[in-house]
Design a protein around this motif. Structure first.
Motif, short mmCIF file in Angstrom:
data_model
loop_
_atom_site.label_atom_id
_atom_site.label_comp_id
_atom_site.label_asym_id
_atom_site.label_seq_id
_atom_site.Cartn_x
_atom_site.Cartn_y
_atom_site.Cartn_z
N GLU A 1 29.58 16.32 -24.65
CA GLU A 1 28.46 15.38 -24.60
C GLU A 1 28.91 13.93 -24.81
OE1 GLU A 1 23.92 15.13 -26.32
OE2 GLU A 1 25.05 17.00 -26.35
N SER A 2 29.80 13.73 -25.78
CA SER A 2 30.25 12.38 -26.11
C SER A 2 31.12 11.77 -25.03
CB SER A 2 31.02 12.39 -27.44
OG SER A 2 30.20 12.85 -28.48
N GLU A 3 31.92 12.60 -24.36
CA GLU A 3 32.86 12.09 -23.38
C GLU A 3 32.35 12.23 -21.94
OE1 GLU A 3 36.62 13.98 -24.04
OE2 GLU A 3 36.66 13.43 -26.18
N VAL A 4 31.85 13.41 -21.60
CA VAL A 4 31.50 13.69 -20.21
C VAL A 4 30.07 13.28 -19.86
CG1 VAL A 4 31.37 15.45 -18.42
CG2 VAL A 4 33.18 15.56 -20.14
N VAL A 5 29.11 13.74 -20.67
CA VAL A 5 27.70 13.44 -20.37
C VAL A 5 27.46 11.94 -20.36
CG1 VAL A 5 25.32 13.68 -21.17
CG2 VAL A 5 26.85 15.66 -21.18
N LYS A 6 28.01 11.24 -21.34
CA LYS A 6 27.85 9.77 -21.39
C LYS A 6 28.41 9.13 -20.12
CE LYS A 6 28.64 7.37 -25.12
NZ LYS A 6 29.26 6.87 -26.39
N GLN A 7 29.54 9.63 -19.64
CA GLN A 7 30.17 9.07 -18.44
C GLN A 7 29.34 9.36 -17.19
OE1 GLN A 7 32.70 7.12 -18.78
NE2 GLN A 7 33.13 6.69 -16.63
N ILE A 8 28.79 10.57 -17.12
CA ILE A 8 27.96 10.93 -15.97
C ILE A 8 26.74 10.01 -15.89
CG2 ILE A 8 26.41 12.71 -15.04
CD1 ILE A 8 28.40 14.79 -16.08
N ILE A 9 26.09 9.82 -17.03
CA ILE A 9 24.89 8.96 -17.06
C ILE A 9 25.25 7.52 -16.72
CG2 ILE A 9 23.10 8.03 -18.56
CD1 ILE A 9 22.69 10.92 -17.61
N LYS A 10 26.41 7.08 -17.16
CA LYS A 10 26.85 5.71 -16.87
C LYS A 10 27.13 5.52 -15.39
CE LYS A 10 30.51 2.37 -18.02
NZ LYS A 10 31.75 2.14 -18.81
N GLU A 11 27.78 6.49 -14.76
CA GLU A 11 28.19 6.34 -13.37
C GLU A 11 27.08 6.72 -12.38
OE1 GLU A 11 31.93 8.04 -12.31
OE2 GLU A 11 32.93 7.32 -14.12
N TYR A 12 26.19 7.62 -12.78
CA TYR A 12 25.14 8.08 -11.86
C TYR A 12 23.76 8.01 -12.52
CZ TYR A 12 29.38 10.12 -9.86
OH TYR A 12 30.64 10.30 -9.37
N PRO A 13 23.35 6.84 -12.98
CA PRO A 13 22.09 6.73 -13.74
C PRO A 13 20.84 7.15 -12.98
CG PRO A 13 22.87 4.57 -13.06
CD PRO A 13 23.98 5.54 -12.76
N ASP A 14 20.86 7.00 -11.67
CA ASP A 14 19.67 7.34 -10.88
C ASP A 14 19.79 8.68 -10.17
OD1 ASP A 14 18.46 4.87 -11.50
OD2 ASP A 14 19.62 3.88 -9.93
N LYS A 15 20.96 9.30 -10.22
CA LYS A 15 21.20 10.49 -9.41
C LYS A 15 21.20 11.79 -10.19
CE LYS A 15 23.85 7.96 -5.91
NZ LYS A 15 25.13 7.86 -5.18
#
Length: 200
Positions: free
Chosen positions: A70-84
């Motif tokens: 959650e701290s490393e991957v989920v945060k990165q996913i939300i950062k890179e694909y906020p609308d997708k």
């Protein structure tokens, strides 16, 4: 699988036992794995509610692998694909009473301040301890909650944890039962599309 989970033991063709470390476990896509079968409505989430891609994430806040994912991957996913992407959080509390307390608190936080929900989750993980049971877990969680939500909203969370405990506990139990139908044995577990992955 989490911090204190024992490695899985599987038999090979020679009937010898082989130890598979938790972080190595992965289940390949199966006919049962399909995000469309996961209960999404009303569940806590982060990301775009109308995103074209939905991911389900079964978690336990005492699990170090859940923390890592959650701290490393989920945060990165939300950062890179906020609308997708829409990431839905599914409870799989199994470590201890502390896990149940955190799960109930999470439901209350989602109800009181959904816009602060993900920040709260990360704050809880950052204070993750090595205790399997902590008699002050609720007070500790509320103290962390106050740093994210403020005093007024934390008071609301505390009241909901009491008044809606049975309702929240049923939601936790339902999530866990649902996860088991897809093969979840521990945390983290993730489903996206027709792929179901166990481990971080």
């Amino acid at each position: 699988l989490g911090r204190n989970s024992a490695p899985s033991v599987v038999a090979n063709s020679n009937q010898e036992q082989q130890v598979v470390q938790p972080q190595e476990l992965q289940q390949q896509p199966s006919s049962d794995a399909n995000i469309s079968k996961v209960k999404i409505l009303g569940q806590p989430f982060v990301g775009n509610p109308n995103a074209p891609v939905t991911m389900a994430f079964w978690w336990d806040y005492q699990c170090s692998f859940s923390k890592r994912l959650e701290s490393e991957v989920v945060k990165q996913i939300i950062k890179e694909y906020p609308d997708k992407v829409k990431i839905v959080f599914k409870d799989f509390q199994f470590y201890s009473v502390d896990s149940q307390t955190a799960g109930i608190a999470a439901r209350a936080v989602w109800e009181v301040a959904p816009n602060k929900y993900f920040d709260w989750r990360i704050a809880i993980y950052e204070k993750q301890n090595d205790k399997n049971s902590n008699s002050d877990a609720k007070n500790d969680i509320l103290a962390i909650t106050k740093t994210i939500l403020g005093t007024s909203n934390t008071d609301k969370v505390a009241k909901l944890m009491v008044s809606k405990q049975a309702e929240y506990q049923k939601a936790l139990d339902d999530d866990k039962a649902e996860g088991k139908t897809f093969g979840t044995e521990g945390t983290p577990a993730t489903m996206i599309g027709k792929q179901f992955i166990l481990g971080a």
